[in-house]
Motif scaffolding. Structure first.
Motif, PDB file in Angstrom:
ATOM      1  N   THR A  32      15.866  31.261 -57.054  1.00 41.02           N
ATOM      2  CA  THR A  32      16.385  32.609 -56.816  1.00 41.02           C
ATOM      3  C   THR A  32      15.313  33.654 -57.047  1.00 41.02           C
ATOM      4  O   THR A  32      15.137  34.581 -56.254  1.00 41.02           O
ATOM      5  CB  THR A  32      17.600  32.879 -57.721  1.00 41.02           C
ATOM      6  OG1 THR A  32      18.667  31.985 -57.383  1.00 41.02           O
ATOM      7  CG2 THR A  32      18.093  34.312 -57.573  1.00 41.02           C
ATOM      8  N   ILE A  76      21.261  33.810 -50.945  1.00 36.17           N
ATOM      9  CA  ILE A  76      21.252  35.015 -51.764  1.00 36.17           C
ATOM     10  C   ILE A  76      20.690  36.153 -50.931  1.00 36.17           C
ATOM     11  O   ILE A  76      19.829  35.943 -50.066  1.00 36.17           O
ATOM     12  CB  ILE A  76      20.431  34.797 -53.057  1.00 36.17           C
ATOM     13  CG1 ILE A  76      20.661  35.939 -54.046  1.00 36.17           C
ATOM     14  CG2 ILE A  76      18.953  34.626 -52.749  1.00 36.17           C
ATOM     15  CD1 ILE A  76      20.126  35.654 -55.419  1.00 36.17           C
ATOM     16  N   ARG A  79      18.239  26.328 -60.075  1.00 34.60           N
ATOM     17  CA  ARG A  79      18.425  27.396 -59.091  1.00 34.60           C
ATOM     18  C   ARG A  79      17.760  28.697 -59.540  1.00 34.60           C
ATOM     19  O   ARG A  79      17.362  29.524 -58.715  1.00 34.60           O
ATOM     20  CB  ARG A  79      19.929  27.604 -58.883  1.00 34.60           C
ATOM     21  CG  ARG A  79      20.286  28.628 -57.809  1.00 34.60           C
ATOM     22  CD  ARG A  79      21.792  28.823 -57.759  1.00 34.60           C
ATOM     23  NE  ARG A  79      22.143  29.929 -56.890  1.00 34.60           N
ATOM     24  CZ  ARG A  79      22.520  29.805 -55.623  1.00 34.60           C
ATOM     25  NH1 ARG A  79      22.598  28.612 -55.069  1.00 34.60           N
ATOM     26  NH2 ARG A  79      22.825  30.862 -54.891  1.00 34.60           N
ATOM     27  N   LEU A 137      27.203  24.442 -51.960  1.00 29.26           N
ATOM     28  CA  LEU A 137      28.008  24.655 -53.160  1.00 29.26           C
ATOM     29  C   LEU A 137      29.483  24.424 -52.856  1.00 29.26           C
ATOM     30  O   LEU A 137      29.958  24.700 -51.747  1.00 29.26           O
ATOM     31  CB  LEU A 137      27.815  26.082 -53.691  1.00 29.26           C
ATOM     32  CG  LEU A 137      26.401  26.471 -54.114  1.00 29.26           C
ATOM     33  CD1 LEU A 137      26.374  27.924 -54.577  1.00 29.26           C
ATOM     34  CD2 LEU A 137      25.874  25.559 -55.205  1.00 29.26           C
ATOM     35  N   GLN A 176      24.578  37.602 -59.439  1.00 29.74           N
ATOM     36  CA  GLN A 176      25.629  38.337 -60.135  1.00 29.74           C
ATOM     37  C   GLN A 176      25.065  38.980 -61.399  1.00 29.74           C
ATOM     38  O   GLN A 176      24.224  38.388 -62.080  1.00 29.74           O
ATOM     39  CB  GLN A 176      26.788  37.407 -60.487  1.00 29.74           C
ATOM     40  CG  GLN A 176      27.454  36.781 -59.274  1.00 29.74           C
ATOM     41  CD  GLN A 176      27.994  37.830 -58.322  1.00 29.74           C
ATOM     42  OE1 GLN A 176      28.688  38.757 -58.717  1.00 29.74           O
ATOM     43  NE2 GLN A 176      27.676  37.680 -57.029  1.00 29.74           N
ATOM     44  N   ILE A 220      22.246  25.095 -62.357  1.00 30.50           N
ATOM     45  CA  ILE A 220      22.024  26.539 -62.486  1.00 30.50           C
ATOM     46  C   ILE A 220      20.597  26.812 -62.938  1.00 30.50           C
ATOM     47  O   ILE A 220      19.941  27.731 -62.446  1.00 30.50           O
ATOM     48  CB  ILE A 220      23.028  27.152 -63.482  1.00 30.50           C
ATOM     49  CG1 ILE A 220      24.460  26.730 -63.134  1.00 30.50           C
ATOM     50  CG2 ILE A 220      22.899  28.664 -63.495  1.00 30.50           C
ATOM     51  CD1 ILE A 220      24.904  27.131 -61.769  1.00 30.50           C
ATOM     52  N   PHE A 277      22.892  33.410 -59.110  1.00 23.84           N
ATOM     53  CA  PHE A 277      23.713  33.643 -57.929  1.00 23.84           C
ATOM     54  C   PHE A 277      23.689  35.105 -57.506  1.00 23.84           C
ATOM     55  O   PHE A 277      24.434  35.507 -56.613  1.00 23.84           O
ATOM     56  CB  PHE A 277      25.153  33.196 -58.198  1.00 23.84           C
ATOM     57  CG  PHE A 277      25.276  31.727 -58.471  1.00 23.84           C
ATOM     58  CD1 PHE A 277      25.336  30.808 -57.439  1.00 23.84           C
ATOM     59  CD2 PHE A 277      25.303  31.259 -59.780  1.00 23.84           C
ATOM     60  CE1 PHE A 277      25.431  29.450 -57.697  1.00 23.84           C
ATOM     61  CE2 PHE A 277      25.396  29.898 -60.051  1.00 23.84           C
ATOM     62  CZ  PHE A 277      25.456  28.992 -58.996  1.00 23.84           C
ATOM     63  N   GLY A 287      25.088  28.668 -50.250  1.00 21.34           N
ATOM     64  CA  GLY A 287      24.671  29.317 -51.498  1.00 21.34           C
ATOM     65  C   GLY A 287      23.448  30.189 -51.341  1.00 21.34           C
ATOM     66  O   GLY A 287      22.564  30.209 -52.190  1.00 21.34           O
TER      67      GLY A 287
END
Length: 436
Positions: free
Chosen positions: A236, A94, A232, A46, A110, A229, A108, A92
């Motif tokens: 994730t 997690i 991803r 990233l 968050q 995103i 991400f 990137g």
């Protein structure tokens, strides 16, 4: 579970004081050419583009050469200028944590539920290493779901991977939520890939509800987010599921939908220079989907298991379209939701005759398998003659098998719709009553 102090220490330790910085040297075709990062970055890393107007734009490295690094920014390239600073953020990764249960996060890690959150202490790669296939356990015991159709005709076992194949508006999200609330599992991890923004809160608060959220982690990337995103999001969620599996827990991993995951990958792959060969999908789509599916399933000795329920959008009920075709070959069963059934008001709108659970016959006893086979035979006989029956062209007594099917069909159809059942034994008792 890590303590808050341990999480805080890990967060501080992960902060990088010095970061490599490059400069934009080219902007064309939705991509950005960056100089100065080729010796420190890797594909998939990233970056953060800091424009001269003060905006911050996230991007991912697609291709590299000694002279230039190609970056795909999130969103359009409007506002980017030659010479803008590009900061290398890293791989990137997690770091999931047990405290994430009950939370709604972005890809991400968050929070998007307006509450603070801390990462765990152990960063994990989003493209988790595959387990040794010779050391994985076999599929486990049958799981109660609270839904009669899955407790009887289409059983789900621990570590199984099934697909929900459906068009839009036939109750797919509602069925996913019912399984999230009722299927036996320690933790539920849900990836909402490309959902409409208004549906995230509705799904969390009303469809899933407090009961479902009490054991769930929801990872959401709405349809307005970039393909980077959205793609991803599924990775994730799979990484979070592996975190809990490695603790010995049984995890229910749900993704809605794999089709939108593949669509996001198509946008990224085409931008990276791949050609669209599978009805517009690049060749790497097969590996993308199978790689995600193989992350679910039984774990190694000492680990837990990941049971996966993956939804697939099939336009016009076309089960031969690329994403559906790829998934059918790698999953341990598929469940087809039919629009005609939904339109007559029966939910879940499962078409039993077109659905298969590959956990059978091992997931049921000899007597249960006999009942399942008889029920499918009765439903098949009625389905083949339904037009003749509805038109009044069939005379009772002409075919004993069809007479038995006509008698059993209303009760079987009602059983498929039965929810909130207390046990598998209760469901099979109801199935036996339908066939008597």
């Amino acid at each position: 579970m890590a303590s808050g102090l341990e999480q805080l220490r890990a967060t501080i330790a992960a902060q990088r004081i010095v970061r490599a910085v490059g400069r934009i040297g080219r902007v064309s075709g939705g991509q950005v050419g960056v100089t100065g990062l080729s010796d420190v970055a890797a594909t998939g890393d990233l970056v953060e583009i800091r424009t001269i107007r003060g905006a911050l734009v996230l991007g991912e490295i697609l291709n590299m050469s000694p002279a230039e690094t190609t970056v795909l920014p999130e969103g359009a390239t409007d506002g980017l200028s030659i010479g803008d600073r590009v900061v290398h953020l890293g791989a990137g990764e997690i770091a999931p944590d047990d405290s994430w249960i009950g939370r709604v996060i972005d890809p991400f890690g968050q929070p998007i539920d307006n509450r603070p959150i801390l990462p765990g202490v152990e960063p994990r790669s989003l493209r988790g290493a595959p387990l040794n296939p010779t050391e994985r356990r076999t599929l486990g015991k049958r799981l109660a779901t609270g839904l009669a159709v899955f407790d009887t005709l289409l059983p789900i076992v621990r570590g199984q991977r099934i697909g929900l194949f459906a068009g839009s508006g036939v109750g797919k999200s509602t069925l996913l939520a019912q399984l999230a609330r009722g299927l036996e599992a320690d933790v539920v991890v849900i990836a909402m890939v490309g959902e409409r923004g208004r549906e995230v809160r509705e799904f969390v608060e009303h469809v899933l509800g407090p009961e479902g959220m009490a054991r769930s982690v929801v990872v959401a990337a709405t349809s307005d987010r970039s393909p980077l995103i959205r793609r991803r999001c599924a990775w994730t969620a799979a990484t979070i599921a592996e975190h809990f599996r490695d603790q010995g827990r049984h995890v229910l991993f749900m993704a809605d939908s794999i089709t939108r995951f593949a669509d996001a990958h198509r946008e990224v792959a085409l931008a990276a220079g791949e050609s669209g060969s599978l009805r517009g999908y690049p060749p790497s789509t097969t590996q993308l989907i199978t790689g995600l599916c193989e992350r679910a399933g039984p774990g190694l000795e000492g680990q837990g298991d990941i049971t996966a329920v993956l939804s697939v959008l099939v336009a016009g009920s076309d089960m031969e379209e690329p994403v559906a075709d790829i998934l059918r070959g790698v999953l341990d069963g598929h469940v087809v939701l039919d629009r005609d059934i939904a339109e007559r008001g029966r939910f879940p709108a499962v078409d039993v005759l077109r659905s298969v659970s590959r956990s059978l016959p091992g997931a049921a006893t000899e007597e249960e398998n006999r009942l399942i086979a008889l029920a499918r035979r009765r439903m098949g006989a009625y389905d083949r003659a339904s037009m003749m029956i509805q038109a009044g062209l069939y005379s009772a007594g002409s075919d004993p098998e069809l007479d038995a099917a006509i008698k059993a069909w209303p009760k079987l159809d009602a059983l498929v719709a039965k929810r909130d059942v207390r046990s598998v034994a209760e469901s099979f008792a109801a199935l036996k009553a339908c066939l008597s």
